[in-house]
Write a protein that holds these residues in place. Structure first.
Motif: not given
Length: 78
Positions: A52-56, A60-63
């Motif tokens: 879940a942290l990796d997904d978050a 965030c990087k994409r945003q």
């Protein structure tokens, strides 16, 4: 350890009971359900949390990349 609301834990315990009843014809009592719940929380909890942290982080990087390109789009021609 993750704090799970009592109402959510009850739902999970009900699912554990249903699964073992349907798949193995085993009628687990509360202690058995709690043992299965604790086993999977101990074993899988960290993996799921880290995923879940990796997904978050990816989100965030994409945003941030989108925000940066939007920021530069605001520049005025000189």
């Amino acid at each position: 350890m993750v704090n799970i609301k009592d109402s959510d834990k009850k739902k999970i315990m009900d699912e554990i009971h249903y699964f073992f009843k349907e798949e193995y014809n085993l009628d687990l009592g509360y202690i058995g359900q709690d043992n299965v719940y604790n086993f999977f929380m101990d074993i899988l909890g960290s993996y799921i949390y880290n995923a879940a942290l990796d997904d978050a982080s990816s989100f965030c990087k994409r945003q941030l990349e989108n925000m940066e390109s939007d920021f530069y789009a605001l520049y005025k021609d000189i």
